[in-house]
Write a protein that holds these residues in place. Structure first.
Motif, mmCIF file in Angstrom:
data_model
loop_
_atom_site.group_PDB
_atom_site.id
_atom_site.type_symbol
_atom_site.label_atom_id
_atom_site.label_comp_id
_atom_site.label_asym_id
_atom_site.label_seq_id
_atom_site.Cartn_x
_atom_site.Cartn_y
_atom_site.Cartn_z
ATOM 1 N N LEU A 79 11.534 -2.857 2.949
ATOM 2 C CA LEU A 79 12.029 -3.682 4.065
ATOM 3 C C LEU A 79 10.901 -4.436 4.752
ATOM 4 C CD1 LEU A 79 14.729 -1.346 5.633
ATOM 5 C CD2 LEU A 79 15.103 -3.495 4.406
ATOM 6 N N LEU A 80 9.754 -3.804 4.909
ATOM 7 C CA LEU A 80 8.609 -4.479 5.521
ATOM 8 C C LEU A 80 8.134 -5.635 4.646
ATOM 9 C CD1 LEU A 80 6.523 -4.645 7.777
ATOM 10 C CD2 LEU A 80 5.177 -2.925 6.541
ATOM 11 N N ILE A 81 8.062 -5.419 3.349
ATOM 12 C CA ILE A 81 7.666 -6.496 2.433
ATOM 13 C C ILE A 81 8.680 -7.635 2.473
ATOM 14 C CG2 ILE A 81 7.362 -7.109 -0.006
ATOM 15 C CD1 ILE A 81 6.199 -4.243 -0.387
ATOM 16 N N ALA A 82 9.971 -7.296 2.429
ATOM 17 C CA ALA A 82 11.019 -8.328 2.476
ATOM 18 C C ALA A 82 10.945 -9.126 3.770
ATOM 19 C CB ALA A 82 12.398 -7.693 2.314
ATOM 20 N N ARG A 133 12.255 16.351 -0.360
ATOM 21 C CA ARG A 133 11.272 15.451 -0.976
ATOM 22 C C ARG A 133 11.893 14.113 -1.368
ATOM 23 N NH1 ARG A 133 8.650 14.606 -6.344
ATOM 24 N NH2 ARG A 133 6.636 13.659 -5.823
ATOM 25 N N PRO A 134 13.055 14.087 -2.049
ATOM 26 C CA PRO A 134 13.644 12.775 -2.356
ATOM 27 C C PRO A 134 13.928 11.943 -1.102
ATOM 28 C CG PRO A 134 14.704 14.471 -3.670
ATOM 29 C CD PRO A 134 13.814 15.174 -2.696
ATOM 30 N N CYS A 135 14.325 12.586 -0.011
ATOM 31 C CA CYS A 135 14.587 11.842 1.224
ATOM 32 C C CYS A 135 13.302 11.279 1.817
ATOM 33 C CB CYS A 135 15.303 12.720 2.247
ATOM 34 S SG CYS A 135 17.024 13.012 1.834
ATOM 35 N N SER A 190 10.302 6.521 2.884
ATOM 36 C CA SER A 190 9.000 5.852 2.845
ATOM 37 C C SER A 190 9.082 4.574 2.015
ATOM 38 C CB SER A 190 7.935 6.790 2.261
ATOM 39 O OG SER A 190 7.748 7.898 3.076
ATOM 40 N N GLY A 191 9.674 4.687 0.844
ATOM 41 C CA GLY A 191 9.813 3.516 -0.022
ATOM 42 C C GLY A 191 10.725 2.461 0.569
ATOM 43 N N GLY A 192 11.834 2.901 1.168
ATOM 44 C CA GLY A 192 12.749 1.945 1.796
ATOM 45 C C GLY A 192 12.099 1.188 2.934
ATOM 46 N N GLY A 193 11.335 1.902 3.759
ATOM 47 C CA GLY A 193 10.620 1.239 4.848
ATOM 48 C C GLY A 193 9.618 0.226 4.319
ATOM 49 N N PHE A 199 0.825 -1.201 0.000
ATOM 50 C CA PHE A 199 0.000 0.000 0.000
ATOM 51 C C PHE A 199 0.864 1.257 0.000
ATOM 52 C CE2 PHE A 199 -2.131 3.316 2.550
ATOM 53 C CZ PHE A 199 -3.188 3.596 1.700
ATOM 54 N N VAL A 200 1.898 1.273 0.818
ATOM 55 C CA VAL A 200 2.798 2.437 0.878
ATOM 56 C C VAL A 200 3.489 2.628 -0.472
ATOM 57 C CG1 VAL A 200 4.905 3.353 1.939
ATOM 58 C CG2 VAL A 200 3.116 2.353 3.378
#
Length: 155
Positions: free
Chosen positions: A148-151, A135-137, A142-145, A21-22
């Motif tokens: 990692l949650l999916i992994a 904004r890129p950070c 957000s994307g990295g979290g 979702f994120v």
């Protein structure tokens, strides 16, 4: 609701769904969606972030994505207040539901030096992030979290 999700839902499936979702929201904001922190949007993002943060520890992205086009000081102040208040509420709900024990306390203690290092670096780094990097950070964290949650959920 987040504590109830922790108690009742399969952790891995729920974590993968939250991460997905994120990522969908992040991709939509990159393509055409330009979210704004209006009162109704903040209610929805705050509620979603509270539930997701309590259940999967990734509660910041819904609110962070709303503020991605704002100034650095506004993003930092808003997320600091939101994450502090939300974290306390999540801990209270999880403790009331019997979901916090010594493994969680010890795991948190291991992360404290990294939190202190981030806080110490935040002052000097803020002038760089306030220019064109905020904004890129926000999107990268957000994307990295989410990834990692999916992994963690899948493996």
């Amino acid at each position: 609701m987040g504590a109830l999700a922790v108690a009742l839902l399969p952790r891995d499936a729920f974590g993968a769904a939250v991460g997905g979702f994120v990522l969908l929201c992040l991709l939509a904001s990159l393509v055409s969606w330009r979210p704004r922190p209006t009162a109704p949007a903040l209610v929805v993002a705050g509620f979603a972030g509270g539930v997701l943060g309590t259940a999967s520890s990734i509660g910041g992205p819904p609110v962070a994505l709303l503020y991605q086009h704002e100034t650095g000081p506004r993003i930092r102040a808003t997320l600091a207040a939101y994450l502090t208040f939300g974290g306390v509420l999540s801990l209270v709900a999880l403790a009331a539901g019997g979901q916090i024990g010594w493994p969680q306390v010890l795991g948190s203690a291991v992360l404290l030096p990294f939190m202190a290092a981030g806080f110490a670096l935040s002052g000097p780094l803020r002038r760089y992030l306030d220019t064109r990097w905020m904004r890129p950070c926000v999107l990268a964290l957000s994307g990295g979290g989410a990834v990692l949650l999916i992994a963690r959920s899948l493996f």
